[in-house]
Scaffold this active site. Sequence first.
Site, PDB file in Angstrom:
ATOM      1  N   LYS A  87      55.431  56.343  51.829  1.00 62.58           N
ATOM      2  CA  LYS A  87      56.504  56.650  52.949  1.00 62.58           C
ATOM      3  C   LYS A  87      55.785  56.323  54.391  1.00 62.58           C
ATOM      4  O   LYS A  87      55.690  57.163  55.415  1.00 62.58           O
ATOM      5  CB  LYS A  87      57.034  58.193  52.989  1.00 62.58           C
ATOM      6  CG  LYS A  87      57.770  58.666  52.172  1.00 62.58           C
ATOM      7  CD  LYS A  87      58.298  60.066  52.200  1.00 62.58           C
ATOM      8  CE  LYS A  87      59.133  60.174  51.170  1.00 62.58           C
ATOM      9  NZ  LYS A  87      59.111  61.780  50.848  1.00 62.58           N
TER      10      LYS A  87
ATOM     11  N   ASP B 133      50.197  58.668  45.830  1.00 58.78           N
ATOM     12  CA  ASP B 133      51.375  57.940  45.253  1.00 58.78           C
ATOM     13  C   ASP B 133      52.375  59.307  45.067  1.00 58.78           C
ATOM     14  O   ASP B 133      51.768  60.447  44.939  1.00 58.78           O
ATOM     15  CB  ASP B 133      51.196  57.333  43.909  1.00 58.78           C
ATOM     16  CG  ASP B 133      50.511  55.966  44.325  1.00 58.78           C
ATOM     17  OD1 ASP B 133      50.526  55.409  45.376  1.00 58.78           O
ATOM     18  OD2 ASP B 133      50.138  55.199  43.367  1.00 58.78           O
TER      19      ASP B 133
ATOM     20  N   MET C 149      56.787  51.653  32.669  1.00 56.56           N
ATOM     21  CA  MET C 149      57.959  51.574  33.638  1.00 56.56           C
ATOM     22  C   MET C 149      59.150  50.562  33.135  1.00 56.56           C
ATOM     23  O   MET C 149      59.714  49.371  33.510  1.00 56.56           O
ATOM     24  CB  MET C 149      57.576  50.161  34.684  1.00 56.56           C
ATOM     25  CG  MET C 149      56.487  51.221  35.596  1.00 56.56           C
ATOM     26  SD  MET C 149      55.619  50.098  36.732  1.00 56.56           S
ATOM     27  CE  MET C 149      54.179  49.498  35.698  1.00 56.56           C
TER      28      MET C 149
HETATM   29  N1  SAH Z   1      48.458  53.997  36.611  1.00 56.80           N
HETATM   30  C1  SAH Z   1      49.459  54.929  35.905  1.00 56.80           C
HETATM   31  C2  SAH Z   1      50.683  54.057  35.768  1.00 56.80           C
HETATM   32  C3  SAH Z   1      51.567  53.542  36.722  1.00 56.80           C
HETATM   33  S1  SAH Z   1      52.870  52.900  36.680  1.00 56.80           S
HETATM   34  C4  SAH Z   1      48.881  55.331  34.299  1.00 56.80           C
HETATM   35  O1  SAH Z   1      47.641  54.801  34.217  1.00 56.80           O
HETATM   36  O2  SAH Z   1      49.487  56.150  33.720  1.00 56.80           O
HETATM   37  C5  SAH Z   1      54.157  54.063  36.682  1.00 56.80           C
HETATM   38  C6  SAH Z   1      54.592  54.331  35.144  1.00 56.80           C
HETATM   39  O3  SAH Z   1      53.636  55.009  34.550  1.00 56.80           O
HETATM   40  C7  SAH Z   1      55.893  55.149  35.263  1.00 56.80           C
HETATM   41  O4  SAH Z   1      57.236  54.059  35.500  1.00 56.80           O
HETATM   42  C8  SAH Z   1      55.751  55.679  33.829  1.00 56.80           C
HETATM   43  O5  SAH Z   1      56.228  54.512  32.943  1.00 56.80           O
HETATM   44  C9  SAH Z   1      54.414  55.957  33.642  1.00 56.80           C
HETATM   45  N2  SAH Z   1      54.118  57.074  33.771  1.00 56.80           N
HETATM   46  C10 SAH Z   1      53.195  57.748  34.843  1.00 56.80           C
HETATM   47  N3  SAH Z   1      53.160  59.062  34.492  1.00 56.80           N
HETATM   48  C11 SAH Z   1      53.987  59.451  33.728  1.00 56.80           C
HETATM   49  C12 SAH Z   1      54.187  60.743  33.128  1.00 56.80           C
HETATM   50  N4  SAH Z   1      53.861  61.890  33.449  1.00 56.80           N
HETATM   51  N5  SAH Z   1      55.501  60.691  32.322  1.00 56.80           N
HETATM   52  C13 SAH Z   1      56.021  59.506  31.740  1.00 56.80           C
HETATM   53  N6  SAH Z   1      55.581  58.442  32.282  1.00 56.80           N
HETATM   54  C14 SAH Z   1      54.736  58.177  33.032  1.00 56.80           C
END
Ligand code: SAH
Length: 294
Positions: free
Chosen positions: A80, A58, A195
Amino acid sequence: MTAKFPDIAPRLPAAEGHDWPEFRPGWVWLTGAGPGDPGLLTLNALHGLREADVVVHDALVDPRILSWARPGARLIHSGKRGGKASPKQRDITLHLVELARAGNRVLRLKGGDPFVFGRGGEEALGLVEAGIPFRVVPGISSGVGGLAHAGIPVTHRDVNQSVTFVTGHDKRGLAPVTVDWEAVAKASPVVVIYMGMKHLGEIAAAMIAAGRAGSEPVAIVTDASLPTQRVLETSLATAAADAEAAGMQPPALIVVGRNVLLRQALDWAGQMAGEPPRSLDPLGTRAQDDAAEG
Ligand code: SAH
């Protein structure tokens, strides 16, 4: 001297009685890459990277993590595919199935944990349906490890005995009408929103309408665990306007609750950069604790 990437590409340790799982051709490993900092990758994920023929990743996966893939492995950015901007989830799953059927060892690498708002479950269901064998390699979810990098414990005894992780985005990109914000606001002293930036104003208003104080502490953490990490401390009533004024950009975590106050003492990253703690008793509980211990 500190070693620089990629010359510290870590070697997997050997341990008596522990075998690294075999990555067989035709298998898919649904793997979490952690919140960002390459050091937060699990050893199983690193092992998978070292073995995989194809890595389907991703946008949120850090390029330095990808640099640890086996030389010659194919790296595919799942966002992409075929020149299209954003492939449908179904297309990504079908692609994984094709790659596995062709005999590849396929590492599906996702930010954070694959089963936390990562659609890992959807991909796994597609693999099961297609008869493709798979393994899940959990990762550190950003809502836990990312907040730790901001000096915010996701639970703390004086604040919360439960925590709610909630998405601020539904399948169609709308503020999730399926989330019962009133129930969330009432049930959980700490709410961690993934998100949530696009609909922050609506979400905050819904939580206030459900009885949370507008003055309640909120932190917004962007690029958690990365050198570009930013943290904005605000309140429920002012969060959306403050985030906009500060130019906070996704990916971002939003955390609502008094645990945010602990950052005044526990911002270890700031302290490493020379900032002193702002408070040693951010919850104001020290006197009570001393009395209780008598
Ligand atoms: N599977 C991921 C979440 C995916 S959804 C997990 O467990 O973290 C994507 C969302 O995760 C982003 O929109 C944000 O809200 C959060 N996110 C993921 N990495 C992040 C980071 N380094 N800093 C802040 N938010 C993050």
